[in-house]
Design a protein around this motif. Structure first.
Motif, PDB file in Angstrom:
ATOM      1  N   VAL A  30       0.884  -1.108  -0.102  1.00 49.79           N
ATOM      2  CA  VAL A  30       0.084   0.358  -0.020  1.00 49.79           C
ATOM      3  C   VAL A  30       0.940   1.278   0.086  1.00 49.79           C
ATOM      4  O   VAL A  30       0.499   2.312  -0.595  1.00 49.79           O
ATOM      5  N   TYR A  31       2.161   1.249   0.575  1.00 47.44           N
ATOM      6  CA  TYR A  31       3.051   2.256   0.599  1.00 47.44           C
ATOM      7  C   TYR A  31       4.031   2.219  -0.369  1.00 47.44           C
ATOM      8  O   TYR A  31       5.059   2.938  -0.218  1.00 47.44           O
ATOM      9  N   GLY A  32       3.859   1.514  -1.365  1.00 50.45           N
ATOM     10  CA  GLY A  32       4.830   1.452  -2.552  1.00 50.45           C
ATOM     11  C   GLY A  32       6.364   0.725  -1.889  1.00 50.45           C
ATOM     12  O   GLY A  32       7.324   1.067  -2.566  1.00 50.45           O
ATOM     13  N   LYS A  33       6.275  -0.247  -1.255  1.00 49.79           N
ATOM     14  CA  LYS A  33       7.124  -1.008  -0.850  1.00 49.79           C
ATOM     15  C   LYS A  33       7.191  -2.479  -0.942  1.00 49.79           C
ATOM     16  O   LYS A  33       6.122  -2.818  -0.675  1.00 49.79           O
ATOM     17  N   ARG A  50       6.057  -9.703 -10.150  1.00 54.74           N
ATOM     18  CA  ARG A  50       4.904  -8.834 -10.024  1.00 54.74           C
ATOM     19  C   ARG A  50       5.454  -7.575 -10.007  1.00 54.74           C
ATOM     20  O   ARG A  50       5.086  -6.410 -10.646  1.00 54.74           O
ATOM     21  N   TRP A  51       6.348  -7.195  -9.115  1.00 54.02           N
ATOM     22  CA  TRP A  51       6.960  -5.791  -8.596  1.00 54.02           C
ATOM     23  C   TRP A  51       7.435  -5.195  -9.848  1.00 54.02           C
ATOM     24  O   TRP A  51       7.338  -4.111  -9.973  1.00 54.02           O
ATOM     25  N   PHE A  52       8.481  -5.884 -10.421  1.00 51.92           N
ATOM     26  CA  PHE A  52       9.274  -5.327 -11.407  1.00 51.92           C
ATOM     27  C   PHE A  52       9.021  -5.792 -12.996  1.00 51.92           C
ATOM     28  O   PHE A  52       9.724  -5.270 -13.678  1.00 51.92           O
ATOM     29  N   ASN A  53       7.778  -6.531 -12.861  1.00 55.39           N
ATOM     30  CA  ASN A  53       7.370  -6.890 -14.183  1.00 55.39           C
ATOM     31  C   ASN A  53       8.474  -7.245 -15.223  1.00 55.39           C
ATOM     32  O   ASN A  53       8.697  -7.259 -16.145  1.00 55.39           O
ATOM     33  N   HIS A  74      12.437   2.208  -4.526  1.00 53.23           N
ATOM     34  CA  HIS A  74      12.608   2.791  -5.694  1.00 53.23           C
ATOM     35  C   HIS A  74      13.472   2.283  -6.589  1.00 53.23           C
ATOM     36  O   HIS A  74      13.864   2.719  -7.705  1.00 53.23           O
ATOM     37  N   GLU A  75      14.161   1.050  -6.341  1.00 53.54           N
ATOM     38  CA  GLU A  75      15.032   0.224  -7.177  1.00 53.54           C
ATOM     39  C   GLU A  75      14.424  -0.242  -8.441  1.00 53.54           C
ATOM     40  O   GLU A  75      13.050  -0.643  -8.390  1.00 53.54           O
ATOM     41  N   GLN A  82      21.318  -6.568  -7.304  1.00 52.66           N
ATOM     42  CA  GLN A  82      22.800  -6.013  -6.993  1.00 52.66           C
ATOM     43  C   GLN A  82      22.738  -5.907  -5.223  1.00 52.66           C
ATOM     44  O   GLN A  82      23.634  -6.481  -4.548  1.00 52.66           O
ATOM     45  N   ALA A  83      21.714  -5.547  -4.747  1.00 53.31           N
ATOM     46  CA  ALA A  83      21.769  -5.318  -3.173  1.00 53.31           C
ATOM     47  C   ALA A  83      21.471  -6.607  -2.609  1.00 53.31           C
ATOM     48  O   ALA A  83      22.080  -6.823  -1.794  1.00 53.31           O
ATOM     49  N   LEU A  84      20.755  -7.477  -3.242  1.00 56.22           N
ATOM     50  CA  LEU A  84      20.717  -9.137  -2.693  1.00 56.22           C
ATOM     51  C   LEU A  84      22.009  -9.707  -3.129  1.00 56.22           C
ATOM     52  O   LEU A  84      22.468 -10.549  -1.926  1.00 56.22           O
ATOM     53  N   GLN A  85      22.749  -9.451  -3.936  1.00 56.34           N
ATOM     54  CA  GLN A  85      24.042 -10.049  -4.050  1.00 56.34           C
ATOM     55  C   GLN A  85      25.127  -9.400  -2.847  1.00 56.34           C
ATOM     56  O   GLN A  85      26.358  -9.974  -2.832  1.00 56.34           O
ATOM     57  N   LEU A  86      24.701  -8.369  -2.144  1.00 65.02           N
ATOM     58  CA  LEU A  86      25.773  -7.851  -1.045  1.00 65.02           C
ATOM     59  C   LEU A  86      25.680  -8.916  -0.053  1.00 65.02           C
ATOM     60  O   LEU A  86      26.583  -9.052   0.827  1.00 65.02           O
ATOM     61  N   THR A  87      24.497  -9.649   0.057  1.00 60.99           N
ATOM     62  CA  THR A  87      24.440 -10.549   1.161  1.00 60.99           C
ATOM     63  C   THR A  87      24.472 -11.979   0.794  1.00 60.99           C
ATOM     64  O   THR A  87      24.524 -12.774   1.756  1.00 60.99           O
TER      65      THR A  87
END
Length: 104
Positions: A30-33, A50-53, A74-75, A82-87
């Protein structure tokens, strides 16, 4: 006439108090997250699709079992990966709206 819901098909759980609605997994959209908490990559993939089509495929089952916790707001898909690859160590290939995930 509405179909009857059987009690065993209902699941109710309490939500922790003090957590803002915008970071709760259940209401974050609902909050765009896009919020995820301890989900496997395979569980997270349909929500990311769904989020990134995009369509996400896995070439490695071990990588599909990696667990992630985080928030995307906003990614784009490349930044999210890339963020997931940090972990976690994995490789990703993005071509158009197809994403392939593999071991590194």
């Amino acid at each position: 006439q509405q179909p009857q819901v059987k009690p065993e098909s209902i699941s109710i759980s309490t939500l922790a108090k003090g957590i803002a609605d915008s970071i709760r997994v259940e209401t974050s959209w609902v909050y765009g997250k896009l919020v995820f908490d301890g989900e496997t990559f395979r569980e997270l993939a349909p929500r990311m699709e769904r989020w990134f089509n995009v369509k996400i495929g896995f070439r490695n089952e071990k990588v599909a079992g990696y667990r992630f916790t985080g928030v995307f707001e906003h990614e784009n898909i490349e930044e999210a990966l890339q963020a997931l690859q940090l972990t976690a160590s994995f490789s990703s290939t993005v071509k158009g709206n197809e994403v392939w995930i593999d071991k590194k």
